[in-house]
Design an enzyme around this catalytic site. Structure first.
Site, PDB file in Angstrom:
ATOM      1  N   HIS A  90       0.799  -1.226   0.000  1.00 19.36           N
ATOM      2  CA  HIS A  90       0.000   0.000   0.000  1.00 19.36           C
ATOM      3  C   HIS A  90       0.833   1.279   0.000  1.00 19.36           C
ATOM      4  CE1 HIS A  90       1.037  -0.313   4.212  1.00 19.36           C
ATOM      5  NE2 HIS A  90       0.699   0.962   4.327  1.00 19.36           N
ATOM      6  N   HIS A 105       1.286   6.834  -0.233  1.00 18.67           N
ATOM      7  CA  HIS A 105       0.574   5.937   0.686  1.00 18.67           C
ATOM      8  C   HIS A 105      -0.890   5.882   0.260  1.00 18.67           C
ATOM      9  CE1 HIS A 105      -1.235   4.530   4.448  1.00 18.67           C
ATOM     10  NE2 HIS A 105      -0.021   4.176   4.842  1.00 18.67           N
TER      11      HIS A 105
END
Length: 184
Positions: A90, A105
């Site tokens: 992620h 992110h």
């Protein structure tokens, strides 16, 4: 000859996985200003102070912005080298050509997905160009799990620059639009 011997000689065709087509870049390599940090996704820009994660909203992870995405592909915000990736897929850290360490992110608390719903096209050590596709992510899965899909973009080493500031802190942007500048 036993049953297992006979079965081991049978050659069944292996299932063929259909590879996902990697999206086209959103910028040409020569379009990128090394001081510019580009939106990794199209969507609505939000100031970090409005993000519900305190690590981001209080600036603990650097200066930057969030983008509430419209699509499901994140593009490289800078040209540089991927210096860190995570097992849960992620997030990536890219060291830009100007020395900016840029954190990409995807989602808040998305680490809880343990990589499910993410496809990463690059890995640590790869050189990337601004606008190059880095990963895809499943926004529907995030919504199903009650997760915020905001894509966060921060410069984690702002002290290296005279200033790191948002170019825009609101409104709609297209992937590849300059959203931050790291000057000096």
């Amino acid at each position: 000859m036993g049953l297992f011997d006979k079965l081991s000689r049978v050659r069944l065709p292996l299932p063929v996985a259909t590879p996902k087509r990697r999206p086209e870049p959103v910028l040409k390599g020569d379009e990128a200003d090394p001081r510019a940090i580009h939106a990794p996704v199209s969507g609505r820009v939000v100031p970090l102070r409005e993000v519900s994660d305190p690590a981001f909203s209080q600036g603990m992870l650097g200066c930057g912005v969030g983008v509430r995405p419209e699509g499901d592909v994140a593009f490289s915000p800078v040209s540089g080298t991927v210096v860190a990736d995570v097992k849960t897929k992620h997030a990536l850290l890219i060291k830009g050509e100007n020395g900016a360490e840029v954190l990409l992110h995807v989602g808040l608390d998305s680490v809880s997905l343990r990589g499910a719903g993410f496809d990463v096209y690059v890995r640590k050590g790869d050189h990337v160009r601004a606008g190059e596709p880095l990963m895809s992510f499943d926004r529907a899965l995030m919504a199903e799990r009650g997760l915020d899909d905001t894509v966060l973009l921060t410069v984690t080493n702002p002290e290296r620059f005279e200033r790191v500031e948002p170019v825009c802190e609101g409104g709609e942007v297209a992937a590849g639009t300059v959203v931050l500048r790291a000057e000096g």
